[in-house]
Design an enzyme around this catalytic site. Structure first.
Site, short mmCIF file in Angstrom:
data_model
loop_
_atom_site.label_atom_id
_atom_site.label_comp_id
_atom_site.label_asym_id
_atom_site.label_seq_id
_atom_site.Cartn_x
_atom_site.Cartn_y
_atom_site.Cartn_z
CD1 TRP A 102 -1.87 -2.33 1.97
CD2 TRP A 102 -2.89 -1.29 -0.16
NE1 TRP A 102 -3.03 -3.24 1.44
CE2 TRP A 102 -3.65 -2.83 0.36
CE3 TRP A 102 -3.29 -0.72 -0.97
CZ2 TRP A 102 -4.43 -3.24 -0.53
CZ3 TRP A 102 -4.37 -1.23 -2.05
CH2 TRP A 102 -4.72 -2.48 -1.59
CG ASP A 172 -3.02 4.43 4.33
OD1 ASP A 172 -4.06 4.15 5.19
OD2 ASP A 172 -2.64 3.63 3.38
CE LYS A 196 -7.99 -3.15 5.53
NZ LYS A 196 -8.64 -2.62 4.46
#
Length: 361
Positions: A102, A172, A196
């Site tokens: 990511w 992030d 999540k």
């Protein structure tokens, strides 16, 4: 109803009390005759939902008043581009710390906007560890440094964030938001997809320092401008009303569970069950991440052979375990240990892992 033990990496479980409350009131909110998804986002009824969610996020994460809280759309992936669009001028470069797929994707998207540099990386060891960094070593012309706090694919997590230096720090936190305290003195912006730990897919949390916001690019189209969304209190366009509502309920639930401190303690208790088993399995289960960098959210491991992994996953699925496959890019197995995963489910999974190991050692 068949019992399901949901260990999906995302979207992932939502706390059972949240789902129960949503079932009770979501489709006739406060006896209005309207579902949350039907009411006008300009109505007082929706604004009550909207600002309650913002207030609760601020409360449970201990967010100082000098930070704005935004609810945006497009997932964390859109932030890969919005961050450099807003904060990467032509005469500066952005620094990225690469700790997994990511962060690589975030850097790649930023490179389409402006100049980027890799400040540190653990790619040389298949992303098994979090590199040690001193942000004081960043070049003076650095617009910002970008970190990815938890790496779902490789199972690593920053145990502590580095001390801030002379440039903004942007993180992030899509896969560990609301599971740990955030040292706001060392961070200028956090963003996270909600699916999540913060609710359902559809809404992205963006939390950024007001002083950083003042430096944002003023020439952007309004829909891509953090300042525009902040000025309109995340109501510039129609927000994902149902997702914001669920996020508010999740924040309420976390507040009732002793806040993020309670979530951090619970995450460690659950993760320790599995990591202790891995460490005591004499190599039957082998963790991917180095011990100091192990994630509390995503536990990645391999078995002695791919055939045995396949058998493990097949038997686990037959017993109701969902989401134990490793990411398709790396294979193996992965246990996602998000806030809403019950301790009892982790215990049942551990017992299955022990029983499987005893049969195949």
């Amino acid at each position: 109803m068949t019992t399901v033990y949901n260990f999906n990496a995302g979207p992932s479980p939502i706390p059972a009390p949240v789902l129960a409350k949503a079932k009770e009131e979501m489709f006739n909110f406060e006896q209005s005759g309207m579902a949350v998804m039907e009411m006008s986002h300009r109505s007082a009824l929706y604004e009550k939902i909207h600002f309650h969610a913002i207030d609760q996020i601020r409360k449970v994460l201990h967010i100082p008043e000098e930070f704005e809280i935004l609810f945006l759309q497009g997932g964390a992936t859109l932030q890969f581009s919005m961050v450099p669009m807003n904060f990467l001028p032509e005469d500066k470069s952005a620094a990225y710390v690469l700790t997994g797929s990511w962060s690589e994707k975030a850097q790649k998207e930023a490179s389409a906007i402006g100049k980027v540099e890799t400040f540190a990386s653990s790619k040389d060891n298949d992303y098994r560890y979090i590199p040690s960094v001193d942000l004081g070593g960043l070049p003076e012309n650095t617009a910002y440094v970008h970190l990815t706090s938890n790496n779902t694919i490789f199972g690593t997590q920053w145990p502590d964030f580095p001390e801030k230096s002379h440039c903004p720090v942007i993180v992030d936190m899509s896969s560990d938001i609301l599971s740990r305290n955030i040292p706001w003195e060392n961070i200028d912006m956090v963003y996270a997809g909600a699916q999540k730990n913060a609710g359902m897919s559809g809404v992205t949390l963006v939390i950024l320092r007001k002083s950083l916001l003042e430096k944002a690019n003023s020439q952007l189209p309004p829909s891509l401008s953090y300042k525009q969304h902040a000025d309109k209190q995340s109501l510039y366009n129609t927000p994902p009303t149902a997702a914001v509502y669920i996020t508010g309920l999740v924040a309420d639930w976390i507040d009732e569970q002793h806040g993020v401190e309670g979530m951090a303690q619970l995450a460690k208790e659950k993760a320790d069950m599995i990591y202790n088993l891995i460490d005591e399995s004499n190599g039957f289960y082998t963790g991917h991440a180095s011990v100091p960098s192990r994630s509390m959210m995503n536990i990645t491991f391999r078995l002695p052979s791919e055939n045995l992994e396949k058998k493990f996953l097949q038997e686990a699925a037959a017993k109701g375990f969902v989401g134990l496959n490793g990411h398709r890019s790396v294979g193996g197995c992965r246990i996602s240990n998000y806030n809403a995963v019950p301790v009892s489910h982790v215990k049942i999974l551990k017992d299955f892992m022990i029983e499987f190991m005893n049969r195949h050692s």
